[in-house]
Scaffold this active site. Structure first.
Site, PDB file in Angstrom:
ATOM      1  N   CYS B  21       0.835  -1.206   0.000  1.00 31.38           N
ATOM      2  CA  CYS B  21       0.000   0.000   0.000  1.00 31.38           C
ATOM      3  C   CYS B  21       0.874   1.261   0.000  1.00 31.38           C
ATOM      4  O   CYS B  21       2.037   1.207   0.393  1.00 31.38           O
ATOM      5  CB  CYS B  21      -0.927   0.013   1.216  1.00 31.38           C
ATOM      6  SG  CYS B  21      -0.099   0.374   2.786  1.00 31.38           S
ATOM      7  N   CYS B  24       2.864   2.150   3.242  1.00 29.86           N
ATOM      8  CA  CYS B  24       4.027   1.304   3.501  1.00 29.86           C
ATOM      9  C   CYS B  24       5.159   1.663   2.555  1.00 29.86           C
ATOM     10  O   CYS B  24       6.334   1.595   2.913  1.00 29.86           O
ATOM     11  CB  CYS B  24       3.663  -0.170   3.364  1.00 29.86           C
ATOM     12  SG  CYS B  24       2.788  -0.789   4.816  1.00 29.86           S
ATOM     13  N   CYS B 112      -2.857  -4.625   1.664  1.00 29.26           N
ATOM     14  CA  CYS B 112      -1.399  -4.496   1.558  1.00 29.26           C
ATOM     15  C   CYS B 112      -0.704  -5.776   2.012  1.00 29.26           C
ATOM     16  O   CYS B 112      -1.085  -6.367   3.035  1.00 29.26           O
ATOM     17  CB  CYS B 112      -0.960  -3.315   2.424  1.00 29.26           C
ATOM     18  SG  CYS B 112       0.832  -3.139   2.578  1.00 29.26           S
ATOM     19  N   CYS B 115       1.514  -4.516   5.490  1.00 32.39           N
ATOM     20  CA  CYS B 115       0.871  -4.137   6.745  1.00 32.39           C
ATOM     21  C   CYS B 115      -0.463  -4.832   6.958  1.00 32.39           C
ATOM     22  O   CYS B 115      -1.094  -4.651   7.997  1.00 32.39           O
ATOM     23  CB  CYS B 115       0.673  -2.617   6.830  1.00 32.39           C
ATOM     24  SG  CYS B 115      -0.597  -1.961   5.736  1.00 32.39           S
ATOM     25  N   ASP B 347      -5.456  -8.604  65.839  1.00 36.25           N
ATOM     26  CA  ASP B 347      -6.269  -9.814  65.836  1.00 36.25           C
ATOM     27  C   ASP B 347      -7.753  -9.470  65.782  1.00 36.25           C
ATOM     28  O   ASP B 347      -8.150  -8.342  66.055  1.00 36.25           O
ATOM     29  CB  ASP B 347      -5.999 -10.634  67.106  1.00 36.25           C
ATOM     30  CG  ASP B 347      -4.619 -11.267  67.094  1.00 36.25           C
ATOM     31  OD1 ASP B 347      -4.119 -11.588  68.183  1.00 36.25           O
ATOM     32  OD2 ASP B 347      -4.046 -11.426  65.992  1.00 36.25           O
TER      33      ASP B 347
END
Lengths: 135, 532
Positions: B21, B24, B112, B115, B347
Site C-alpha cells: 500500500c 508502507c 497491503c 501491513c 487480631d
C-alpha cells in the site's frame, strides 16, 4: 494444626513421690531430638515422627526409666530445652511451661488425627474405668 | 511527490507492483513527514503513480535513443520469463516496467501485503469511530489517553521479506541503498490515528496518561507464517505457560535478528504474498491506572477480622475491616477490584483505638478518578455512617509511592497497647508497681504457637520501652505498654508455654493470662492528618 505434646495427668512421673533425675533427648546413637532443625514456613528438615517414635527418656531417682512417645504423626518442630535445665518444670507445670515437644502434622491428616484423640471428658472416663477395674 | 527522490523510484515501482500500500511504500522510502501519511490512501496512490509516470517518460525517451542499458534490461527480463529463478535461487516476481499501470491497478483497493491493512482501513474514520464508541460506552473519566496497539507477529516477518526484496532489487540494478532507517509500522500508525482519536474523544494523546485504550489486532489467515522460524531458530521459542502461542512478537523479532538472509529467503516468499483479508481488531479495551486512597481506621469490634475469614468456602465471621471500608470506595470509584494494605494488623478480638491504624487501598481500573476534598469528606462520612464496628479518618487520595511510607511504619515505628491481665495468685498494688519502672525490657519471643503453622520457627528480640500498670483487684490489673513494632503482646502476658521470655507471669512469679487487648496508638505520622 499445631500440637503440643505434654505428659498426661495420670502419668507415673506426675504422681507424688517421684523425682526426676535426668531427661535425655538422645533417642539412639544416631538420633538426638536436640539436633532437630527446621527452616521455612513448611518446616523443612524436621525429623518426621510416627506414633511410636520416642521423644525423650526420663529417669526418676528411684531407678525407673520412662520413654515418652510422640503419639502423633508429624514433623517435629521443637523440643522443650527448658526442662533439661529445669526438670522440676515438667512436674510443676506439665501442661504449660513443662511441655515436651511441638509437632506439626500433615495438613491432610490433621482432621483424622484430631478425631483419633480423646476429649478431656473421654480421658477422665478412661481413668475412672482404670481405677475401678484395679480396685 | 517532493519527499521522494530518483533513488526511490525502483523501490516504489517494485513495491507497488507486488501489492504494497502507498503508506508502507512511503515508510520503506524513509519518508519522515507525519502529515504526508495522513493523506487519504487514494490521494497517496495517485501521487505515487504521478511520481512513477515522470520516471517512465524519461525511460521511454532514453529507449528511443537507441540501444541503451535500460532497454537492454527490459529485453533481458522478458526473455527470462516470470517463473524463472534468478541466480540467487529465490522466487521473484519480475516487475515488468511497461506493465506499470496494470500492476498499480491491481494493487489499488486490495489488502497491503506488508501491513495487512493496518495502515489502510485500520486507521480510517470508520475504525476510529468504532474505537471511540467502545471508549465512550465504557464510561471512563479521563483527561488524556495513551493508545496501545498489539500487532500480529507475522507483520515483522512480512516486513523483513519485503525489505529483502527491495535490497535485492537495488542490488540487481546496481544501485546502493541510500537510507535504511525505514519508518516503523507502529509509529506511522500512531501518526495517522492519534489526531483522529484525539479529535473524536476530545482529549490529547499523552504517553504518560493513566488511561489506556488498547487494541489487539489479529490476522488468522497468516498466523502460520511465523512457524518456519521455530525450525530455523528453535531456541528463541520456549513454550511459556501463560501464553497461548509460542510465537510472541518478542520471540519472532529475536528470531528474525538471528536468522540469516539466505535461510529466511529459503522459507518465506519474497515479496510476501497478497492476503485476502484485512487484520481484525480482536479486542478493544480500556483501562485506567490504579488510584490509591489512604486513611486511618479505628476498630471497635472484638469480633471483626481484618480480611475476610473464609475456610473451605465457608465464611467463619461476618464481614471484615477491609470489606467495610472498601465497599463504598469500590462503588464510588467504580473499580474492578481492590488491594487493601495497612501498617500492621490486629487480631479479630483486639480493638484499635486512638488515632487509628494507617491503611491504603489500591483501586484497580477505576472508572472515576477525580474527587475533590469535599467529595472525599462525604465519602468518609458515608463509610462512618454505615457501620459502628469501624470508623475511618483522614481519607484522601495518595500516590503509589506513599504505600512505601506506610509499610515503613509497620517495621520501624512503635505501638502502644492496653491489656487487661488476670493472675492466678492474688496480687496487691505493691506487687505490680515495679513494672512501671522497667524501661527497655528485652524479650526473646519464639514464633508463637498460634501462628507457628504458617510462619517459620524463629526467635525474635523485641523491646518493651515503657509500661504503666493500673491495679484493679487481687486478680486483675490493666497494663499500658509502649513496644517496638512486631512485638507479640498476648505472648508477653501469658508466656506462650515459656517460649516468650521474660513474660508477665515470670516477672510476677504467677500464672498470668490476657483477657482483653486494645491498640492505643500506632505511632506512624502518615497519612497526613486532615481537619476532619
Amino acid at each position: 494444626r499445631i500440637c503440643v505434646i505434654t505428659l498426661a495427668e495420670a502419668h507415673p512421673l506426675l504422681q507424688s513421690g517421684k523425682t526426676i533425675k535426668s531427661i535425655s533427648y538422645q533417642i539412639s546413637a544416631n538420633c538426638s531430638r536436640l539436633q532437630n532443625k527446621v527452616s521455612g514456613k513448611s518446616k523443612r528438615g524436621a525429623q518426621f515422627l510416627t506414633e511410636l517414635a520416642p521423644l525423650c527418656r526420663i529417669s526418676s531417682s528411684d531407678g525407673e526409666e520412662y520413654t515418652i512417645y510422640s503419639c502423633i504423626r508429624g514433623r517435629l518442630i521443637e523440643v522443650n530445652e527448658n526442662i533439661l535445665s529445669n526438670p522440676s518444670l515438667l512436674q510443676q507445670k506439665p501442661s504449660t511451661e513443662g511441655y515436651i515437644a511441638v509437632v506439626l502434622p500433615k495438613f491432610e491428616e490433621s482432621k483424622s488425627i484430631t478425631q483419633g484423640l480423646l476429649t478431656q471428658k473421654e480421658y477422665e472416663e478412661v481413668l475412672l474405668k482404670r481405677r475401678n477395674s484395679s480396685s | 511527490m517532493s519527499s521522494l527522490t530518483e533513488k526511490d523510484r525502483p523501490v516504489v515501482q517494485l513495491l507497488l507492483n507486488t501489492g504494497t500500500c502507498p503508506r508502507c511504500i512511503l515508510r520503506f522510502c524513509c519518508v519522515g513527514s507525519q502529515v504526508l501519511y495522513r493523506h487519504p490512501c487514494e490521494d497517496l496512490m495517485k501521487e505515487l503513480q504521478e511520481f512513477l509516470k515522470n520516471n517512465q517518460e524519461k525511460e521511454d525517451t532514453v529507449c528511443l535513443d537507441g540501444v541503451d542499458p535500460p532497454c537492454k534490461r527490459i529485453r533481458l527480463e522478458h526473455t527470462e520469463g516470470p517463473d524463472d529463478l534468478n541466480h540467487n535461487g529465490v522466487f521473484q516476481q519480475i516487475p515488468s516496467v511497461n506493465d506499470g499501470n496494470a500492476a498499480m491497478d491491481s494493487s489499488a483497493g486490495k489488502v497491503c501485503n506488508v501491513c495487512l491493512g493496518i495502515l489502510q482501513e485500520c486507521c480510517e474514520a470508520d475504525f476510529v469511530k468504532k474505537v471511540c464508541q467502545k471508549v465512550n460506552s465504557a464510561d471512563y473519566q479521563f483527561t488524556s489517553f495513551v493508545f496501545s496497539v498489539s500487532l500480529p507477529p507475522q507483520l515483522s516477518v512480512r516486513e523483513r521479506a519485503a525489505w529483502l526484496g527491495v535490497k535485492q532489487e537495488m542490488r540487481n540494478l546496481g544501485l546502493s541503498l541510500a537510507k535504511d532507517d525505514i519508518v516503523q509500522l507502529k509509529e506511522a500508525y500512531k501518526w495517522i490515528i492519534h489526531p483522529q482519536l484525539s479529535e473524536e474523544l476530545g482529549v490529547p494523546a499523552d504517553g504518560k496518561s493513566l488511561f489506556e485504550v488498547s487494541v489487539v489486532f489479529a490476522h488468522p489467515e497468516t498466523d502460520e507464517e511465523c512457524h518456519f522460524l521455530a525450525t530455523a531458530c528453535p531456541d528463541c521459542f520456549k513454550p511459556a505457560k501463560n501464553k497461548q502461542s509460542v510465537f510472541t512478537r518478542m520471540a519472532v523479532i529475536k528470531a528474525l535478528e538471528k536468522i540469516k538472509e539466505e535461510d529466511f529467503l529459503k522459507h518465506f516468499p519474497c515479496p510476501p504474498s497478497r492476503p485476502k483479508n484485512l487484520c481484525d481488531a480482536l479486542e478493544i479495551q480500556c483501562n485506567n491506572g490504579a488510584v490509591f486512597v489512604a486513611g486511618r481506621y479505628n476498630k471497635y469490634s472484638r469480633n471483626l477480622p481484618q480480611t475476610p475469614w473464609i475456610i473451605d468456602g465457608e465464611r467463619k465471621l461476618e464481614s471484615s475491616v477491609e470489606e467495610l471500608i472498601s465497599e463504598h470506595l469500590m462503588a464510588e470509584f467504580k473499580a474492578d477490584s481492590f488491594n487493601f494494605s495497612s501498617s500492621g494488623r490486629e487480631d479479630v478480638d483486639v480493638r484499635t483505638l486512638g488515632n487509628g491504624r494507617p491503611f491504603a487501598i489500591e483501586l484497580v481500573n477505576p472508572r472515576r478518578i477525580r474527587f475533590t476534598a469535599e467529595e472525599m469528606k462525604r465519602l468518609q462520612q458515608a463509610i462512618n455512617n454505615s457501620s459502628d464496628k469501624i470508623q475511618v479518618r483522614d481519607l484522601q487520595l495518595v500516590t503509589r509511592s506513599a504505600i512505601g511510607r506506610m509499610k515503613e511504619g509497620e517495621e520501624e515505628k512503635t505501638k502502644t497497647y492496653s491489656a487487661l491481665i488476670w493472675t492466678d495468685r492474688a496480687i496487691q498494688r505493691e506487687d505490680i508497681a515495679f513494672l512501671d519502672d522497667i524501661k527497655e525490657l528485652k524479650l526473646d519471643q519464639k514464633t508463637p504457637l498460634r501462628v507457628l503453622h504458617r510462619r517459620p520457627l524463629a526467635v525474635r528480640c523485641r523491646i518493651i520501652h515503657t509500661m504503666r500498670s493500673e491495679y484493679i483487684d487481687e486478680h486483675h490489673f490493666r497494663l499500658h505498654l509502649k513496644t517496638q513494632a512486631g512485638t507479640y503482646i498476648k505472648e508477653f502476658v501469658h508466656g506462650d508455654f515459656g517460649r516468650t521470655k521474660p513474660n508477665i507471669g515470670s516477672l510476677l512469679n504467677r500464672t498470668a493470662d490476657i483477657l482483653e487487648l486494645d491498640v492505643e496508638s500506632v505511632d506512624v505520622d502518615w497519612p497526613p492528618t486532615l481537619d476532619n
